[in-house]
Design a protein around this motif. Structure first.
Motif, mmCIF file in Angstrom:
data_model
loop_
_atom_site.group_PDB
_atom_site.id
_atom_site.type_symbol
_atom_site.label_atom_id
_atom_site.label_comp_id
_atom_site.label_asym_id
_atom_site.label_seq_id
_atom_site.Cartn_x
_atom_site.Cartn_y
_atom_site.Cartn_z
ATOM 1 N N ILE A 16 -1.403 -3.541 8.907
ATOM 2 C CA ILE A 16 -1.225 -2.417 9.846
ATOM 3 C C ILE A 16 -1.507 -1.093 9.146
ATOM 4 C CG2 ILE A 16 0.470 -1.195 11.257
ATOM 5 C CD1 ILE A 16 1.825 -3.924 11.737
ATOM 6 N N ILE A 17 -1.009 -0.944 7.915
ATOM 7 C CA ILE A 17 -1.214 0.297 7.165
ATOM 8 C C ILE A 17 -2.697 0.502 6.874
ATOM 9 C CG2 ILE A 17 -0.794 1.398 4.931
ATOM 10 C CD1 ILE A 17 2.004 0.133 5.002
ATOM 11 N N ALA A 18 -3.392 -0.567 6.510
ATOM 12 C CA ALA A 18 -4.823 -0.462 6.213
ATOM 13 C C ALA A 18 -5.621 -0.036 7.437
ATOM 14 C CB ALA A 18 -5.336 -1.799 5.688
ATOM 15 N N ALA A 19 -5.152 -0.434 8.629
ATOM 16 C CA ALA A 19 -5.878 -0.119 9.863
ATOM 17 C C ALA A 19 -5.544 1.270 10.400
ATOM 18 C CB ALA A 19 -5.568 -1.163 10.923
ATOM 19 N N THR A 20 -4.539 1.936 9.842
ATOM 20 C CA THR A 20 -4.103 3.239 10.375
ATOM 21 C C THR A 20 -4.129 4.327 9.306
ATOM 22 O OG1 THR A 20 -1.779 2.643 9.935
ATOM 23 C CG2 THR A 20 -2.655 2.164 12.131
ATOM 24 N N LYS A 21 -5.008 4.201 8.324
ATOM 25 C CA LYS A 21 -5.068 5.198 7.256
ATOM 26 C C LYS A 21 -5.550 6.547 7.782
ATOM 27 C CE LYS A 21 -5.585 2.272 3.174
ATOM 28 N NZ LYS A 21 -6.425 1.918 2.014
ATOM 29 N N LEU A 22 -5.155 7.603 7.078
ATOM 30 C CA LEU A 22 -5.594 8.943 7.416
ATOM 31 C C LEU A 22 -7.073 9.124 7.043
ATOM 32 C CD1 LEU A 22 -2.478 10.847 6.033
ATOM 33 C CD2 LEU A 22 -2.977 10.360 8.437
ATOM 34 N N ALA A 23 -7.644 10.235 7.490
ATOM 35 C CA ALA A 23 -9.048 10.499 7.201
ATOM 36 C C ALA A 23 -9.305 10.600 5.692
ATOM 37 C CB ALA A 23 -9.485 11.789 7.892
ATOM 38 N N SER A 24 -8.283 11.013 4.963
ATOM 39 C CA SER A 24 -8.412 11.144 3.505
ATOM 40 C C SER A 24 -8.394 9.802 2.797
ATOM 41 C CB SER A 24 -7.275 12.011 2.966
ATOM 42 O OG SER A 24 -6.012 11.388 3.231
ATOM 43 N N GLY A 25 -8.076 8.731 3.529
ATOM 44 C CA GLY A 25 -7.976 7.416 2.919
ATOM 45 C C GLY A 25 -6.579 7.056 2.483
ATOM 46 N N GLU A 26 -5.657 8.021 2.554
ATOM 47 C CA GLU A 26 -4.267 7.767 2.192
ATOM 48 C C GLU A 26 -3.541 7.093 3.357
ATOM 49 O OE1 GLU A 26 -2.721 8.407 -0.785
ATOM 50 O OE2 GLU A 26 -4.766 8.821 -1.469
ATOM 51 N N PRO A 27 -2.528 6.280 3.068
ATOM 52 C CA PRO A 27 -1.776 5.651 4.163
ATOM 53 C C PRO A 27 -0.998 6.685 4.975
ATOM 54 C CG PRO A 27 -0.725 5.219 2.038
ATOM 55 C CD PRO A 27 -2.043 5.848 1.740
ATOM 56 N N ASP A 28 -0.936 6.470 6.267
ATOM 57 C CA ASP A 28 -0.162 7.349 7.158
ATOM 58 C C ASP A 28 1.299 6.912 7.083
ATOM 59 O OD1 ASP A 28 0.922 8.870 9.152
ATOM 60 O OD2 ASP A 28 -0.665 8.491 10.607
ATOM 61 N N ILE A 29 2.015 7.460 6.098
ATOM 62 C CA ILE A 29 3.366 6.993 5.805
ATOM 63 C C ILE A 29 4.320 7.285 6.960
ATOM 64 C CG2 ILE A 29 5.324 7.180 4.223
ATOM 65 C CD1 ILE A 29 3.408 7.784 2.000
ATOM 66 N N VAL A 30 4.190 8.444 7.599
ATOM 67 C CA VAL A 30 5.092 8.791 8.711
ATOM 68 C C VAL A 30 4.918 7.789 9.855
ATOM 69 C CG1 VAL A 30 5.659 10.529 10.444
ATOM 70 C CG2 VAL A 30 5.146 11.231 8.089
ATOM 71 N N PHE A 31 3.682 7.463 10.167
ATOM 72 C CA PHE A 31 3.419 6.480 11.234
ATOM 73 C C PHE A 31 3.986 5.118 10.852
ATOM 74 C CE2 PHE A 31 0.778 3.134 13.079
ATOM 75 C CZ PHE A 31 0.794 3.476 14.419
ATOM 76 N N ALA A 32 3.758 4.693 9.603
ATOM 77 C CA ALA A 32 4.232 3.377 9.154
ATOM 78 C C ALA A 32 5.757 3.306 9.184
ATOM 79 C CB ALA A 32 3.711 3.087 7.756
ATOM 80 N N MET A 33 6.404 4.353 8.699
ATOM 81 C CA MET A 33 7.875 4.342 8.666
ATOM 82 C C MET A 33 8.468 4.416 10.076
ATOM 83 S SD MET A 33 8.782 3.840 5.611
ATOM 84 C CE MET A 33 7.347 2.776 5.534
ATOM 85 N N GLY A 48 0.800 -1.213 0.000
ATOM 86 C CA GLY A 48 0.000 0.000 0.000
ATOM 87 C C GLY A 48 0.834 1.266 0.000
ATOM 88 N N LEU A 49 2.163 1.118 -0.028
ATOM 89 C CA LEU A 49 3.059 2.278 0.020
ATOM 90 C C LEU A 49 3.657 2.611 -1.340
ATOM 91 C CD1 LEU A 49 4.993 1.524 3.344
ATOM 92 C CD2 LEU A 49 3.099 3.109 2.988
ATOM 93 N N GLY A 50 3.384 1.826 -2.367
ATOM 94 C CA GLY A 50 3.905 2.097 -3.696
ATOM 95 C C GLY A 50 5.097 1.228 -4.051
ATOM 96 N N ALA A 51 5.328 1.056 -5.373
ATOM 97 C CA ALA A 51 6.382 0.162 -5.854
ATOM 98 C C ALA A 51 7.761 0.569 -5.352
ATOM 99 C CB ALA A 51 6.362 0.134 -7.383
ATOM 100 N N GLU A 52 8.024 1.885 -5.281
ATOM 101 C CA GLU A 52 9.357 2.332 -4.853
ATOM 102 C C GLU A 52 9.676 1.928 -3.423
ATOM 103 O OE1 GLU A 52 6.435 5.766 -4.304
ATOM 104 O OE2 GLU A 52 6.851 4.187 -5.756
ATOM 105 N N ALA A 53 8.652 1.754 -2.570
ATOM 106 C CA ALA A 53 8.883 1.339 -1.183
ATOM 107 C C ALA A 53 9.492 -0.058 -1.135
ATOM 108 C CB ALA A 53 7.571 1.372 -0.386
ATOM 109 N N GLY A 54 9.050 -0.932 -2.035
ATOM 110 C CA GLY A 54 9.629 -2.263 -2.104
ATOM 111 C C GLY A 54 11.058 -2.232 -2.582
#
Length: 579
Positions: A100-117, A59-65
């Motif tokens: 974990i990312i799916a359960a902590t998404k922002l209100a906008s529906g986007e992943p909370d990248i700072v929290f995940a990282m 859910g973080l994009g191809a570049e994250a992998g």
């Protein structure tokens, strides 16, 4: 006791930290340079589409992998504990992170990248702390039937997942999906994709038989042959790797303001990282006849996940597929893993267009050979002759690895093995109960004891660890304790006692006291003595009844009998004098 403690080796911090010194890896990197570099390039080509797919799946994009594969390859190559292990994003860890990312998404529906990282970064810190606690050695207690079942399961998974892309179709998302998809794919296969994949596969298969020289790894030659055929004959109807994101990473500095929310997920990621990595290292050990350093491997994974958390990569672990491919390509030191990371880094910084021309069917042919090689052929010929419990353990791990996931399979396999070993240890535990009249050995020369008293003195000999697995055996021994006045429990051959074993002794002592009997311990070892003292069992017996040898106990019984006889005589004399 103080003498024993004084002889214990003193803690040496320098020697302790030396286990985590990267010089262990760096000093051997010059020993296999050509093969390591070629192996690293080949593994990078294999790892790239997997890294892209895992990044998208998280859910973080191809570049994250890709950035996770870069951090894992370079940092674990320097700091890790396996010479042949290659790290990057793995299926179990990405699935866990995605949840974990799916359960902590922002209100906008986007992943909370700072929290995940930040959580990935924290999981790296947890790995480092656990490495410093030296927990890695426990992986060597994994039974061979579990490791073998895991190897065969992973091999079957890779084979099933690569059949569709060999036939020109997309790689399924799961093994179940592959099984459902394969019949259709076989009926509607694309000839050009099949030609490329089979040309790649048979090149890898036949190249080692053509030449014994290792200057060109078979998978790399297979990659060249398959790609060349696709472009030479202009196969346009097959799928290629295609375009991929490039550029420098965006940096994320850890933010622990929501520490309470992320600590659970961080420990879960760290635990799976350790388990996944060390199990893959055991597979590598089995293939190379080497022995990895588990604590250093955990430490390296911790460093790699710190890096992932900063550059925006998904979490990493030692990856079975990449590791096996590295071994098969001739990689023998951490230089191969570092080369793999540097090649992926070069792709991310601008060389990606060159990789876009590689056919997916070509990669499928390479991975099919990897899947076939990872199966444990040592155990296959003896499957029908394996011990019953080993067979159950092997098949349970194999089936669950394929149908469920690695963690469930390993948990079930280790549980089966644990129950089996506890049962066997309990059955092998030695004990016997005899009276003095039934003993073969003679009493001390200075001991005279009437025959009727000898029948009232019982000896309970225990031999082996006193733990929860021997409860049934000890219970049967205690049932034989009847009609006695003195009980001597011989402990010289009991090396340890846990709480369950200690309370089994406590029950025997309680039973003896209810019958008015006196209990003695002989030959207590310091470790067992400490446990019995802490759990207040010694105080029920009395320190004066804890003796060195069996003969000491006999002499003590004679002394007690003499005192008792003397006391009776005095009472009778008092009565006569009163008369």
């Amino acid at each position: 006791m103080s003498q024993i403690d004084s002889n214990q080796p003193k803690f040496n911090l320098k020697s302790y930290l030396n286990d985590f010194n990267p010089w262990h890896n760096i000093k051997i990197m010059h020993t296999n340079v050509p093969n390591d570099i070629l192996a690293g390039i080949t593994v990078a080509v294999i790892a790239m589409p997997l890294a892209l797919a895992f990044g998208v799946a998280s859910g973080l994009g191809a570049e994250a992998g890709m950035w996770a594969a870069i951090c894992g390859g370079i940092l674990v190559g320097i700091f890790g504990g396996s010479n042949t292990g290659v790290s990057g994003p793995t299926g179990p860890k990405v699935v866990q992170l995605a949840a974990i990312i799916a359960a902590t998404k922002l209100a906008s529906g986007e992943p909370d990248i700072v929290f995940a990282m930040s959580m990935v970064f924290l999981s790296g810190l947890v790995c480092i702390v656990l490495a410093l606690m030296k927990i890695g050695r426990f992986i060597y207690y994994t039974p061979y039937s579990v490791v073998s079942g895991f190897m065969c399961g992973i091999g079957v998974i890779i084979i099933l997942l690569e059949i569709p892309p060999m036939l020109g179709f997309a790689t399924p998302n799961s093994v179940v999906g592959a099984i459902k998809q394969i019949p259709y794919d076989v009926m509607h296969e694309k000839p050009h994709a099949l030609i490329v994949s089979l040309a790649t596969f048979f090149t890898i298969l036949l190249w080692p038989r053509v030449t014994k020289k290792q200057w060109l790894p078979a998978p790399l030659l297979g990659l060249i042959v398959g790609t060349s055929i696709a472009h030479l004959f202009s196969f346009k109807d097959i799928e290629y790797i295609g375009s991929m994101p490039v550029g420098m990473p965006h940096l994320y500095w850890p933010d622990f303001t929501r520490f309470g929310e992320m600590v659970g997920g961080a420990f879960a990621l760290a635990g799976l990282c350790i388990f996944d990595s060390l199990l893959t290292c055991l597979v590598a050990d089995n293939m190379t006849n080497e022995r990895h350093n588990s604590d250093r491997e955990i430490f390296g994974q911790g460093i790699a996940n710190l890096g992932c958390g900063i550059v925006g990569g998904v979490t990493t672990a030692t990856a079975t597929m990449r590791t096996v491919a590295n071994i098969k390509c001739g990689g023998k030191t951490g230089l191969a893993s570092i080369t793999h990371g540097l090649v992926l880094l070069a792709l991310m910084l601008g060389l990606a267009p060159y990789a876009s021309y590689i056919p997916m069917a070509c990669l499928a042919g390479i991975l099919l050979k990897v899947g076939i090689d990872i199966i444990d052929y040592r155990v296959l010929p003896v499957l029908h002759r394996m011990p019953f419990m080993d067979s159950i353990c092997f098949w349970a791990v194999l089936v669950l690895t394929i149908s469920v996931d690695l963690l469930v399979a390993m948990g079930v396999g280790i549980t089966i093995a644990f129950v089996r070993i506890v049962q066997e240890l309990g059955q092998a535990y030695e004990q016997n109960v005899v009276s003095l009249n039934e003993m073969d050995r003679k009493l001390p020369s200075d001991v005279s004891m009437p025959e009727e008293l000898k029948e009232k003195v019982l000896k309970l000999r225990l031999e082996g660890p006193l733990f929860f697995g021997v409860s049934d055996t000890i219970y049967r021994a205690s049932s034989a304790l009847v009609d006695y006045k003195y009980l001597i429990i011989r402990m010289a051959r009991v090396p340890m006692a846990d709480m369950s074993g200690t309370y089994l002794l406590d029950d025997i002592i309680e039973k003896a006291h209810k019958q008015g009997a006196t209990v003695f311990f002989t030959g207590l070892r310091p470790q067992v003595d400490r446990t019995l003292t802490r759990l207040r069992v010694i105080e029920k017996v009395g320190r004066e009844h804890c003796l060195e040898t069996f003969n000491d106990a006999i002499l003590k019984i004679q002394e007690l009998e003499s005192d008792l006889a003397s006391g009776k005589t005095n009472i009778e004399e008092d009565k006569l004098s009163q008369v």
